[in-house]
Design a protein around this motif. Structure first.
Motif, PDB file in Angstrom:
ATOM      1  N   CYS A 106       0.882  -1.183   0.000  1.00 46.31           N
ATOM      2  CA  CYS A 106       0.000   0.000   0.000  1.00 46.31           C
ATOM      3  C   CYS A 106       0.911   1.221   0.000  1.00 46.31           C
ATOM      4  O   CYS A 106       1.084   1.890   1.012  1.00 46.31           O
ATOM      5  N   ALA A 107       1.519   1.515  -1.141  1.00 51.37           N
ATOM      6  CA  ALA A 107       2.768   2.276  -1.164  1.00 51.37           C
ATOM      7  C   ALA A 107       2.649   3.793  -1.252  1.00 51.37           C
ATOM      8  O   ALA A 107       3.572   4.496  -0.846  1.00 51.37           O
ATOM      9  N   ALA A 108       1.569   4.336  -1.812  1.00 50.62           N
ATOM     10  CA  ALA A 108       1.494   5.794  -1.993  1.00 50.62           C
ATOM     11  C   ALA A 108       1.487   6.507  -0.646  1.00 50.62           C
ATOM     12  O   ALA A 108       0.975   5.963   0.333  1.00 50.62           O
ATOM     13  N   PRO A 109       2.086   7.713  -0.596  1.00 54.12           N
ATOM     14  CA  PRO A 109       2.702   8.466  -1.699  1.00 54.12           C
ATOM     15  C   PRO A 109       4.149   8.084  -2.012  1.00 54.12           C
ATOM     16  O   PRO A 109       4.712   8.595  -2.964  1.00 54.12           O
ATOM     17  N   GLY A 110       4.775   7.215  -1.191  1.00 48.16           N
ATOM     18  CA  GLY A 110       6.104   6.743  -1.552  1.00 48.16           C
ATOM     19  C   GLY A 110       7.172   6.873  -0.491  1.00 48.16           C
ATOM     20  O   GLY A 110       8.326   6.520  -0.730  1.00 48.16           O
ATOM     21  N   GLY A 111       6.824   7.389   0.684  1.00 46.94           N
ATOM     22  CA  GLY A 111       7.830   7.561   1.724  1.00 46.94           C
ATOM     23  C   GLY A 111       8.508   6.262   2.116  1.00 46.94           C
ATOM     24  O   GLY A 111       9.732   6.181   2.209  1.00 46.94           O
ATOM     25  N   LYS A 112       7.714   5.230   2.331  1.00 46.73           N
ATOM     26  CA  LYS A 112       8.276   3.945   2.739  1.00 46.73           C
ATOM     27  C   LYS A 112       8.966   3.263   1.563  1.00 46.73           C
ATOM     28  O   LYS A 112       9.998   2.600   1.739  1.00 46.73           O
TER      29      LYS A 112
END
Length: 461
Positions: A106-112
């Protein structure tokens, strides 16, 4: 910012759960939220930034308290990523090693995702998935800016992804959609859609997501579950579900800050004290929960078998989508690449062509899933010429370059972000990299003393 007004139902719930500690919890929710950022270790001389690096975030590599701007060169060039400090810990806790196959589900917005790419150090694979099409677009832009070439960005339903990647990943991060209680202090609007019914709805959705996630994890693989809520129904109770229903075992992480998971809220599970709760009074960041698991059993064998039977057919379909990449076309691309210093992990022998786009895929067979970006896009072939991509410019920012036009001041930098041409006294011609304050962020093309702007229209300010 307006005063935070908590729903009565929320206050009553946590008054009962926390008893004497409830007052300090409610008081902490009225404090100012903390801001932080991470540096990008993939970029050349990545610590040479204009920000204050005197306040590190405890236990997170290359992370510092402070505020950054999305208009600064550090952001535009992918040298920094703005992220809530508590939200930095799930990727840290997963403990990814270079060379692993990793999924950010569940990747957005991309911090992780960007943190996981940093940990992989250009080796192995990250699949960054987001079910929302609009959020997936933002995810792709943030990953492109980070400059890594070993990422597949997908916009898929979790069940479709599970059919595509049975027992495939060494590690999976599930930062699950949740009721967002941990965001109340930072975003008061999050209060407006809160209800106990919504908490239970989120809990059910989290279980559905995890039911599919387990199918993609190798036996013995690691799963990091996290939320940005305080609700036991979405935190410790989900831990109990993972252990009792899906064959996982709770394990210790390298994250030692914040508070322990609460045994009474998670069926007194063995190891629940290894989970971490980030309360606002811990003074680290906003609300966050994390727990790490190892898969100790093989489940869903029927699904895995069926998926493997389909894989050969998918490979054949995938190959049909690729076009013939002629020797002459390859020479056009290599002629451009020869002008630049390439990172050590670059391997042109793997380059392919599809719809005139030339790229080095992170995953060869991507049939039957929605892909936004696969690996490293080099650019586009156009009637006997080759035009390099924005992603290639950010990727080349990993190493120092010579064929560069350095913008002279903030005004020139802003003109370039706006899409305007600039002038140069450099004796260069053809495609060049564009830099400001020694940080590469785009391509340009020199004709005489004019630099034509190749900063993508969708990113222009």
């Amino acid at each position: 910012m307006d005063k935070l007004v908590l729903p009565k139902e929320f206050k009553d719930k946590y008054q009962k759960l926390l008893a004497k500690k409830a007052d300090s919890f409610f008081t902490a929710l009225e404090a100012e939220p903390k801001k932080a950022f991470r540096l990008n270790p993939l970029k050349a001389d990545y610590q040479e930034v204009s920000y204050d690096l005197s306040k590190p975030v405890d236990g997170v590599e290359d992370a510092y308290y402070g505020e950054i701007s999305g208009r600064d060169i550090e952001w535009v060039s992918g040298y920094v990523y703005s992220q809530d400090p508590s939200a930095m810990y799930p990727a840290e806790a997963l403990g990814v090693e270079p060379g692993q196959k990793v999924l950010d589900l569940c990747a957005a917005p991309g911090g992780k995702s960007t943190a996981l790419l940093s940990a992989l150090k250009n080796e192995g694979l990250l699949v960054a998935n987001e079910i929302s099409a609009s959020r997936a677009k933002n995810l792709r832009e943030n990953i492109e800016r980070w400059g890594a070439g070993n990422c597949l960005v997908t916009n898929e339903d979790t069940s479709h992804l599970a059919q595509k990647f049975p027992r495939f990943f060494d590690a999976i991060l599930v930062d699950a959609p949740c009721s967002g209680e941990g965001m109340f202090r930072k975003n008061h609007d999050a209060v407006t859609y809160w209800s106990q019914e919504y908490v239970l709805e989120c809990s059910n959705r989290q279980k559905e997501i995890l039911n599919e996630a387990v199918k993609m994890l190798k036996p013995g693989g690691s799963l990091l579950y996290s939320t940005c809520t305080y609700a036991p129904e979405e935190d410790e109770e989900i831990c109990a579900y993972l252990v009792n229903e899906l064959g996982f075992k709770l394990v210790k992480t390298k994250v030692s800050v914040a508070s322990q998971g609460i045994p009474a809220w998670g069926e007194n599970l063995d190891g629940i004290e290894y989970a971490r709760r980030f309360w606002p009074e811990d003074e680290i960041g906003e609300g966050q929960f994390l727990a790490k698991f190892i898969l100790s059993e093989i489940n869903n064998e029927e699904v895995v078998t069926n998926s493997k039977q389909k894989s050969k057919k998918r490979v054949k379909k995938a190959n049909k989508r690729l076009e013939v990449f002629t020797k002459a076309e390859k020479e056009l691309v290599q002629e451009l690449l020869a002008d630049f210093n390439l990172p050590n992990n670059f391997d042109f022998s793997k380059a392919v062509k599809s719809k005139d786009h030339v790229y080095i895929p992170a995953v060869e067979d991507v049939s039957q899933i929605k892909v936004l970006n696969n690996g490293l896009e080099l650019g586009v072939l156009k009637k006997g010429r080759f035009e390099p991509s924005q992603q290639l410019a950010q990727y080349l920012g990993q190493v120092r370059q010579e064929k560069v036009v350095e913008l002279q001041n903030q005004a020139e930098f802003e003109k370039y972000l706006h899409g305007e041409t600039v002038r140069t006294e450099e004796k260069l011609k053809g495609f060049v990299l564009i830099s400001y304050q020694d940080k590469i962020f785009s391509f340009g093309k020199v004709t005489g003393q004019v630099v034509k702007n190749f900063y993508p229209k969708g990113l222009r300010v």
